[in-house]
Scaffold this motif. Structure first.
Motif, PDB file in Angstrom:
ATOM      1  N   SER A  36      -5.200  -2.517  29.850  1.00 44.25           N
ATOM      2  CA  SER A  36      -4.427  -3.672  29.379  1.00 44.25           C
ATOM      3  C   SER A  36      -3.034  -3.297  28.872  1.00 44.25           C
ATOM      4  O   SER A  36      -2.231  -4.183  28.589  1.00 44.25           O
ATOM      5  N   SER A  37      -2.747  -2.011  28.766  1.00 40.42           N
ATOM      6  CA  SER A  37      -1.476  -1.559  28.175  1.00 40.42           C
ATOM      7  C   SER A  37      -0.431  -1.262  29.250  1.00 40.42           C
ATOM      8  O   SER A  37       0.115  -0.156  29.331  1.00 40.42           O
ATOM      9  N   LYS A  38      -0.152  -2.260  30.077  1.00 36.46           N
ATOM     10  CA  LYS A  38       0.765  -2.038  31.192  1.00 36.46           C
ATOM     11  C   LYS A  38       2.174  -1.682  30.726  1.00 36.46           C
ATOM     12  O   LYS A  38       2.795  -0.753  31.258  1.00 36.46           O
ATOM     13  N   SER A  39       2.694  -2.414  29.742  1.00 35.45           N
ATOM     14  CA  SER A  39       4.069  -2.145  29.310  1.00 35.45           C
ATOM     15  C   SER A  39       4.192  -0.750  28.722  1.00 35.45           C
ATOM     16  O   SER A  39       5.181  -0.043  28.967  1.00 35.45           O
ATOM     17  N   GLU A  40       3.197  -0.318  27.953  1.00 33.93           N
ATOM     18  CA  GLU A  40       3.211   1.032  27.395  1.00 33.93           C
ATOM     19  C   GLU A  40       3.126   2.087  28.497  1.00 33.93           C
ATOM     20  O   GLU A  40       3.774   3.135  28.421  1.00 33.93           O
ATOM     21  N   ALA A  41       2.321   1.808  29.537  1.00 34.38           N
ATOM     22  CA  ALA A  41       2.200   2.753  30.652  1.00 34.38           C
ATOM     23  C   ALA A  41       3.524   2.883  31.407  1.00 34.38           C
ATOM     24  O   ALA A  41       3.941   3.987  31.762  1.00 34.38           O
ATOM     25  N   ILE A  42       4.178   1.753  31.636  1.00 39.22           N
ATOM     26  CA  ILE A  42       5.473   1.780  32.322  1.00 39.22           C
ATOM     27  C   ILE A  42       6.512   2.515  31.481  1.00 39.22           C
ATOM     28  O   ILE A  42       7.299   3.325  32.005  1.00 39.22           O
ATOM     29  N   ASP A  43       6.513   2.272  30.184  1.00 46.75           N
ATOM     30  CA  ASP A  43       7.446   2.961  29.292  1.00 46.75           C
ATOM     31  C   ASP A  43       7.235   4.468  29.331  1.00 46.75           C
ATOM     32  O   ASP A  43       8.203   5.245  29.382  1.00 46.75           O
ATOM     33  N   LEU A  44       5.974   4.883  29.315  1.00 43.15           N
ATOM     34  CA  LEU A  44       5.672   6.310  29.367  1.00 43.15           C
ATOM     35  C   LEU A  44       6.097   6.903  30.704  1.00 43.15           C
ATOM     36  O   LEU A  44       6.702   7.995  30.759  1.00 43.15           O
ATOM     37  N   GLN A  45       5.795   6.204  31.786  1.00 43.54           N
ATOM     38  CA  GLN A  45       6.202   6.670  33.117  1.00 43.54           C
ATOM     39  C   GLN A  45       7.713   6.851  33.195  1.00 43.54           C
ATOM     40  O   GLN A  45       8.208   7.859  33.705  1.00 43.54           O
ATOM     41  N   THR A  46       8.462   5.887  32.665  1.00 41.72           N
ATOM     42  CA  THR A  46       9.925   5.953  32.694  1.00 41.72           C
ATOM     43  C   THR A  46      10.435   7.112  31.848  1.00 41.72           C
ATOM     44  O   THR A  46      11.313   7.872  32.280  1.00 41.72           O
ATOM     45  N   LYS A  47       9.879   7.248  30.651  1.00 44.00           N
ATOM     46  CA  LYS A  47      10.296   8.325  29.755  1.00 44.00           C
ATOM     47  C   LYS A  47      10.054   9.693  30.383  1.00 44.00           C
ATOM     48  O   LYS A  47      10.944  10.560  30.374  1.00 44.00           O
ATOM     49  N   LEU A  48       8.867   9.891  30.934  1.00 47.42           N
ATOM     50  CA  LEU A  48       8.548  11.185  31.537  1.00 47.42           C
ATOM     51  C   LEU A  48       9.371  11.436  32.791  1.00 47.42           C
ATOM     52  O   LEU A  48       9.816  12.566  33.041  1.00 47.42           O
ATOM     53  N   GLY A  49       9.575  10.395  33.575  1.00 50.04           N
ATOM     54  CA  GLY A  49      10.382  10.546  34.792  1.00 50.04           C
ATOM     55  C   GLY A  49      11.811  10.951  34.486  1.00 50.04           C
ATOM     56  O   GLY A  49      12.409  11.773  35.209  1.00 50.04           O
ATOM     57  N   ASN A  50      12.367  10.376  33.428  1.00 51.57           N
ATOM     58  CA  ASN A  50      13.737  10.737  33.042  1.00 51.57           C
ATOM     59  C   ASN A  50      13.815  12.151  32.492  1.00 51.57           C
ATOM     60  O   ASN A  50      14.804  12.867  32.726  1.00 51.57           O
ATOM     61  N   GLN A  51      12.774  12.557  31.761  1.00 50.33           N
ATOM     62  CA  GLN A  51      12.792  13.870  31.119  1.00 50.33           C
ATOM     63  C   GLN A  51      12.436  14.987  32.086  1.00 50.33           C
ATOM     64  O   GLN A  51      12.940  16.114  31.956  1.00 50.33           O
ATOM     65  N   PHE A  52      11.590  14.677  33.071  1.00 44.84           N
ATOM     66  CA  PHE A  52      11.128  15.701  34.007  1.00 44.84           C
ATOM     67  C   PHE A  52      11.305  15.191  35.440  1.00 44.84           C
ATOM     68  O   PHE A  52      10.328  14.816  36.105  1.00 44.84           O
ATOM     69  N   PRO A  53      12.538  15.168  35.933  1.00 49.02           N
ATOM     70  CA  PRO A  53      12.822  14.550  37.233  1.00 49.02           C
ATOM     71  C   PRO A  53      12.191  15.266  38.430  1.00 49.02           C
ATOM     72  O   PRO A  53      12.082  14.676  39.505  1.00 49.02           O
TER      73      PRO A  53
END
Length: 240
Positions: A36-53
């Motif tokens: 149910s935590s879609k927004s949190e999952a997307i936020d984490l995906q974005t954060k990690l993607g930016n930090q570890f391209p």
């Protein structure tokens, strides 16, 4: 060299999120499971993607209450990643109720998420992996007979036994170990004083926080001869 991949259930929030960030820092691609935590999952995906391209982060929705949904998760992850090097069964539900207060519905909810889902994922992981590692998140409660969270505790006891049973069956290709923390993060409506209060009841008298969990995970990842073990990182709580 291809990055290793970890599938972490319940990775969008709380302990799962800390584990996901920690493993990303150690070079892993992460399959981020959420329900149910879609927004949190997307936020984490974005954060990690930016930090570890140079690493890959993908989110996967799956309702762990639903057997059919769970049975398709490993296959869905493998459509996006070459292999799953580590499966971390972290997601859980945690509801209170002594035995007398436990309805069939409450019992089934705890069992389906905390035990049946990891069972299915472990089975399907073994069927689809030449080698690998499974880590099950347990709870210091498996060592005592408190019934304050009866169905939850029983589900974690079952998962602890599954850890040892699957370690024997899946060896030598797949190692299986468990981590049994005490109070790690305070409930969302409480602060650090909650952890301090719990810690005073343990032999070590100090709140563990998330670090002992991550340190235990690192030990499991690095020790290639470790299987069928449950690491208690609870300040000695299991001794009481």
């Amino acid at each position: 060299m291809t990055n290793r991949t970890a599938l972490i259930t319940g990775a969008a929030k709380r302990i799962g999120k800390f584990i996901a960030i920690h493993m990303a820092k150690n070079g892993f691609n992460i399959a981020i499971h959420y329900n149910s935590s879609k927004s949190e999952a997307i936020d984490l995906q974005t954060k990690l993607g930016n930090q570890f391209p140079n690493q890959k982060f993908k989110i996967f929705k799956c309702d762990l209450h639903c057997t059919e949904d769970v049975e398709g998760l490993i296959d869905r992850v493998l459509l996006h990643f070459e292999k799953i090097d580590v499966l971390i069964n972290n997601a859980s539900v945690f509801d209170s109720g002594v035995i007398r207060e436990t309805s069939v519905k409450l019992f089934q909810e705890q069992m389906s998420v905390n035990f049946l889902a990891p069972f299915i994922l472990s089975r399907d992981y073994a069927l689809n992996s030449i080698n690998g590692l499974i880590v099950n998140l347990l709870d210091t409660r498996i060592a005592n007979n408190s019934s304050s969270h009866a169905a939850y505790s029983l589900s974690k006891v079952g998962l602890g036994h599954l850890t040892k049973m699957s370690a024997l069956e899946f060896a030598p290709a797949i190692r299986v170990n468990g981590i049994a923390p005490g109070a790690t993060l305070p409930p969302e409506d409480q602060g650090v004083e909650y952890l301090l209060r719990i810690a005073k009841k343990t032999p070590m008298k100090i709140p563990g926080g998330i670090d002992p969990v991550l340190q235990s995970l690192d030990y499991i990842l690095e020790n290639q001869n470790l299987t069928g073990q449950i690491l208690f990182c609870d300040g000695g709580g299991q001794l009481l």
